[in-house]
Design a protein around this motif. Sequence first.
Motif, mmCIF file in Angstrom:
data_model
loop_
_atom_site.group_PDB
_atom_site.id
_atom_site.type_symbol
_atom_site.label_atom_id
_atom_site.label_comp_id
_atom_site.label_asym_id
_atom_site.label_seq_id
_atom_site.Cartn_x
_atom_site.Cartn_y
_atom_site.Cartn_z
ATOM 1 N N LYS A 1 26.829 -1.447 27.570
ATOM 2 C CA LYS A 1 26.205 -1.900 26.320
ATOM 3 C C LYS A 1 24.815 -2.472 26.599
ATOM 4 O O LYS A 1 23.854 -2.185 25.870
ATOM 5 N N SER A 2 24.686 -3.262 27.653
ATOM 6 C CA SER A 2 23.378 -3.823 28.018
ATOM 7 C C SER A 2 22.388 -2.730 28.377
ATOM 8 O O SER A 2 21.214 -2.786 27.976
ATOM 9 N N MET A 3 22.847 -1.717 29.114
ATOM 10 C CA MET A 3 21.952 -0.614 29.475
ATOM 11 C C MET A 3 21.496 0.145 28.238
ATOM 12 O O MET A 3 20.321 0.516 28.131
ATOM 13 N N ALA A 4 22.418 0.364 27.289
ATOM 14 C CA ALA A 4 22.040 1.068 26.055
ATOM 15 C C ALA A 4 21.037 0.254 25.256
ATOM 16 O O ALA A 4 20.072 0.802 24.711
ATOM 17 N N SER A 5 21.241 -1.051 25.185
ATOM 18 C CA SER A 5 20.300 -1.913 24.454
ATOM 19 C C SER A 5 18.925 -1.898 25.103
ATOM 20 O O SER A 5 17.911 -1.835 24.418
ATOM 21 N N ARG A 6 18.888 -1.953 26.441
ATOM 22 C CA ARG A 6 17.598 -1.910 27.143
ATOM 23 C C ARG A 6 16.892 -0.571 26.918
ATOM 24 O O ARG A 6 15.670 -0.526 26.742
ATOM 25 N N ALA A 7 17.657 0.517 26.908
ATOM 26 C CA ALA A 7 17.062 1.839 26.685
ATOM 27 C C ALA A 7 16.458 1.928 25.291
ATOM 28 O O ALA A 7 15.386 2.505 25.105
ATOM 29 N N ILE A 8 17.136 1.336 24.316
ATOM 30 C CA ILE A 8 16.597 1.341 22.950
ATOM 31 C C ILE A 8 15.331 0.525 22.889
ATOM 32 O O ILE A 8 14.336 0.929 22.236
ATOM 33 N N GLU A 9 15.298 -0.634 23.555
ATOM 34 C CA GLU A 9 14.094 -1.472 23.562
ATOM 35 C C GLU A 9 12.931 -0.759 24.249
ATOM 36 O O GLU A 9 11.777 -0.870 23.804
ATOM 37 N N ILE A 10 13.213 -0.043 25.319
ATOM 38 C CA ILE A 10 12.147 0.677 26.025
ATOM 39 C C ILE A 10 11.590 1.787 25.126
ATOM 40 O O ILE A 10 10.391 2.052 25.119
ATOM 41 N N GLY A 11 12.467 2.420 24.354
ATOM 42 C CA GLY A 11 12.043 3.514 23.492
ATOM 43 C C GLY A 11 11.225 3.078 22.281
ATOM 44 O O GLY A 11 10.620 3.907 21.616
ATOM 45 N N ARG A 12 11.156 1.809 22.009
ATOM 46 C CA ARG A 12 10.392 1.333 20.828
ATOM 47 C C ARG A 12 8.928 1.299 21.092
ATOM 48 O O ARG A 12 8.269 1.184 21.941
#
Length: 147
Positions: free
Chosen positions: A136-147
């Motif tokens: 879940k943390s990795m998915a959240s970080r990936a979403i933040e990077i994609g912004r």
Amino acid sequence: MGIMDAFEVGAGGLRAHGKRIEIAARNVANMDTPNYVRKIPVLNATEDISFAGLLNTMKEDVFGVGTIPFLEGGVKFTGVVEDPTPAEKVYRPGHPDADSEGYVRMSNVNPMVDIADATLAQRAYEASLGVMSITKSMASRAIEIGR
């Protein structure tokens, strides 16, 4: 392995080890029940991760000679078997479960074994929760990077 695959590995662990805890609790609850036979959970890998299984996977991939295929891993609960350990027979001629000779077969549950198994299952369950949390943390970080 994608994010959803990692979630599935964690979820499979939660399901399998949750069943282990449930079965151990049922065994301990029935340790004084006459004729109760201890249940043993059966867990298997979701894929054949043995050396022979790896070689068979590589053999099927003719064009990928020399490459090691990626195996997803994971665990699944496949059923329950009864413990073949013989139970103690107690002489109680008036008991409703007594046989023709007056003996009652007691439960073959050893509470120490089932408590230890429940402890191991609890730790494996917590590890599966950790997999879910990290994913879940990795998915959240990936979403933040994609912004």
